[in-house]
Design a protein around this motif. Structure first.
Motif, PDB file in Angstrom:
ATOM      1  N   UNK A   1      39.358  43.646  34.730  1.00  0.00           N
ATOM      2  CA  UNK A   1      38.847  42.282  34.599  1.00  0.00           C
ATOM      3  C   UNK A   1      39.895  41.262  35.024  1.00  0.00           C
ATOM      4  N   UNK A   2      41.124  41.467  34.597  1.00  0.00           N
ATOM      5  CA  UNK A   2      42.187  40.544  34.990  1.00  0.00           C
ATOM      6  C   UNK A   2      42.415  40.592  36.499  1.00  0.00           C
ATOM      7  N   UNK A   3      42.294  41.782  37.089  1.00  0.00           N
ATOM      8  CA  UNK A   3      42.430  41.900  38.540  1.00  0.00           C
ATOM      9  C   UNK A   3      41.355  41.069  39.237  1.00  0.00           C
ATOM     10  N   UNK A   4      40.129  41.176  38.744  1.00  0.00           N
ATOM     11  CA  UNK A   4      39.042  40.368  39.315  1.00  0.00           C
ATOM     12  C   UNK A   4      39.317  38.881  39.124  1.00  0.00           C
ATOM     13  N   UNK A   5      39.770  38.494  37.922  1.00  0.00           N
ATOM     14  CA  UNK A   5      40.095  37.091  37.661  1.00  0.00           C
ATOM     15  C   UNK A   5      41.130  36.563  38.658  1.00  0.00           C
TER      16      UNK A   5
ATOM     17  N   UNK B   1      35.839  34.373  45.828  1.00  0.00           N
ATOM     18  CA  UNK B   1      34.979  33.808  44.776  1.00  0.00           C
ATOM     19  C   UNK B   1      33.794  34.700  44.404  1.00  0.00           C
ATOM     20  N   UNK B   2      33.452  35.637  45.288  1.00  0.00           N
ATOM     21  CA  UNK B   2      32.322  36.515  45.005  1.00  0.00           C
ATOM     22  C   UNK B   2      32.554  37.366  43.762  1.00  0.00           C
ATOM     23  N   UNK B   3      33.793  37.479  43.320  1.00  0.00           N
ATOM     24  CA  UNK B   3      34.098  38.301  42.147  1.00  0.00           C
ATOM     25  C   UNK B   3      33.878  37.560  40.828  1.00  0.00           C
ATOM     26  N   UNK B   4      33.538  36.292  40.884  1.00  0.00           N
ATOM     27  CA  UNK B   4      33.436  35.501  39.657  1.00  0.00           C
ATOM     28  C   UNK B   4      32.347  36.016  38.728  1.00  0.00           C
ATOM     29  N   UNK B   5      31.201  36.392  39.289  1.00  0.00           N
ATOM     30  CA  UNK B   5      30.111  36.904  38.455  1.00  0.00           C
ATOM     31  C   UNK B   5      30.521  38.181  37.743  1.00  0.00           C
TER      32      UNK B   5
ATOM     33  N   UNK C   1      32.376  41.290  32.913  1.00  0.00           N
ATOM     34  CA  UNK C   1      33.449  42.100  32.325  1.00  0.00           C
ATOM     35  C   UNK C   1      33.983  41.459  31.050  1.00  0.00           C
ATOM     36  N   UNK C   2      33.987  40.144  31.015  1.00  0.00           N
ATOM     37  CA  UNK C   2      34.436  39.444  29.808  1.00  0.00           C
ATOM     38  C   UNK C   2      33.550  39.785  28.616  1.00  0.00           C
ATOM     39  N   UNK C   3      32.245  39.870  28.832  1.00  0.00           N
ATOM     40  CA  UNK C   3      31.328  40.219  27.743  1.00  0.00           C
ATOM     41  C   UNK C   3      31.539  41.663  27.289  1.00  0.00           C
ATOM     42  N   UNK C   4      31.767  42.553  28.255  1.00  0.00           N
ATOM     43  CA  UNK C   4      32.064  43.946  27.911  1.00  0.00           C
ATOM     44  C   UNK C   4      33.328  44.021  27.071  1.00  0.00           C
ATOM     45  N   UNK C   5      34.364  43.327  27.499  1.00  0.00           N
ATOM     46  CA  UNK C   5      35.640  43.418  26.804  1.00  0.00           C
ATOM     47  C   UNK C   5      35.622  42.733  25.442  1.00  0.00           C
TER      48      UNK C   5
ATOM     49  N   UNK D   1      30.206  44.424  49.344  1.00  0.00           N
ATOM     50  CA  UNK D   1      30.166  43.912  50.723  1.00  0.00           C
ATOM     51  C   UNK D   1      28.739  43.627  51.156  1.00  0.00           C
ATOM     52  N   UNK D   2      27.806  44.550  50.845  1.00  0.00           N
ATOM     53  CA  UNK D   2      26.419  44.354  51.224  1.00  0.00           C
ATOM     54  C   UNK D   2      25.803  43.151  50.510  1.00  0.00           C
ATOM     55  N   UNK D   3      26.197  43.004  49.239  1.00  0.00           N
ATOM     56  CA  UNK D   3      25.596  41.931  48.434  1.00  0.00           C
ATOM     57  C   UNK D   3      26.054  40.555  48.890  1.00  0.00           C
ATOM     58  N   UNK D   4      27.339  40.462  49.215  1.00  0.00           N
ATOM     59  CA  UNK D   4      27.894  39.150  49.488  1.00  0.00           C
ATOM     60  C   UNK D   4      28.168  38.871  50.969  1.00  0.00           C
ATOM     61  N   UNK D   5      28.085  39.934  51.776  1.00  0.00           N
ATOM     62  CA  UNK D   5      28.230  39.707  53.197  1.00  0.00           C
ATOM     63  C   UNK D   5      29.596  39.266  53.651  1.00  0.00           C
ATOM     64  N   UNK D   6      30.645  39.788  52.992  1.00  0.00           N
ATOM     65  CA  UNK D   6      32.009  39.427  53.402  1.00  0.00           C
ATOM     66  C   UNK D   6      32.533  38.271  52.618  1.00  0.00           C
ATOM     67  N   UNK D   7      33.617  37.689  53.089  1.00  0.00           N
ATOM     68  CA  UNK D   7      34.307  36.643  52.344  1.00  0.00           C
ATOM     69  C   UNK D   7      33.726  35.276  52.600  1.00  0.00           C
ATOM     70  N   UNK D   8      34.362  34.297  51.934  1.00  0.00           N
ATOM     71  CA  UNK D   8      33.944  32.908  52.101  1.00  0.00           C
ATOM     72  C   UNK D   8      34.317  32.395  53.474  1.00  0.00           C
TER      73      UNK D   8
END
Length: 282
Positions: A190-194, A201-205, A210-214, A275-282
């Protein structure tokens, strides 16, 4: 993943600044010294360890392990001070949820606090600051020139793989120890994603979920610690144990449900799905 980075300054400088920022934030919190500051300092240490794990592909193994152990030791040196406060807060939360046992639960706060603080390191803050000073000096001279987007992707997949492995072990038999090991790996992921949200930014969701899981895993761990402290006091009412264990089961069920959604795919499939969901980076 094939996210691309468009940065105004070299990535190596961003990563070094991020690492040094976590060190300085932890040191500042330790110097303030209140229970909430100790909690904050330990969180900064965990974020720093997560960043070091992300950098695993570009750091020498001995260097990374040395830094990781130093940061771990800094956090451990002040752990007991935080644990005493957490157990008191846990008892207060249980008292609010179970009014029938409120008086009995609240009466345990002081005995538990004394029991836990018996194991405190008297020079804990000084030890933690010394460890972090050493880490700061080492980070300032780290060679991070080879750190690029591809290396960070590999580090992120590695953190996912480790958390997923612990999730599967916990699902087979959700004992407190297994859930705690999963919690450690899940928090690191989770911290890595943060840390990577500003870059991807695609990792924000995912970070939010992960915060709720933790939170669920963390509450389970706090209740397990409380039970151990009460067992050491030999003062737990069997009825209270039933209440605490029922709360633990609820946390475990919630965590396992989150785990199914967050760690169901193998690491390579998870990466491709992003990658499929977000189609690459910003």
């Amino acid at each position: 993943m094939s996210f691309e980075l468009s940065l105004p300054i070299p990535l190596s400088l961003l990563l070094r600044d991020a690492a040094l920022g976590e060190v300085e934030s932890a040191r500042s919190a330790l110097k303030r010294g209140r229970p909430k500051d100790i909690h904050s300092a330990r969180k900064h240490c965990k974020k720093l360890r997560a960043l070091l794990q992300l950098l695993q592909p570009v750091l020498r193994r001995r260097t990374r392990r040395s830094l990781d152990h130093a940061v771990r030791d800094a956090a451990r040196a002040v752990a007991v001070r935080r644990e005493a406060r957490v157990m008191s807060e846990t008892l207060e939360t249980l008292a609010q949820r179970h009014e029938m046992y409120a008086d009995a639960l609240l009466a345990l706060r002081e005995p538990v606090r004394k029991q836990v603080r018996r194991h405190a390191e008297p020079q804990g803050t000084r030890i933690a600051l010394d460890r972090l000073d050493t880490v700061r000096e080492a980070i300032e001279i780290l060679d991070l020139e080879t750190a690029d987007a591809a290396a960070l992707e590999r580090g992120l997949r590695r953190s996912y793989r480790k958390a997923r492995k612990r999730a599967r072990v916990a699902a087979e038999n959700p004992q407190a120890e297994r859930l705690h090991e999963w919690r450690k790996r899940s928090k690191a992921h989770a911290y890595a994603c943060d840390l990577l949200v500003p870059l991807w930014p695609v990792l924000e969701d995912r970070s939010h979920r992960l915060s709720m899981l933790n939170d669920a895993l963390g509450e389970h761990h706090d209740l397990a610690d409380l039970l151990r402290a009460l067992d050491a006091l030999d003062s737990i009412d069997p009825a209270l144990r039933v209440v605490i264990e029922a709360e633990q089961q609820g946390c475990a069920h919630a965590a396992l449900a989150f785990g199914d959604a967050l760690f169901g795919d193998k690491a390579k499939h998870w990466s491709l799905a992003l990658e499929d969901r977000y189609g690459g980076g910003d």
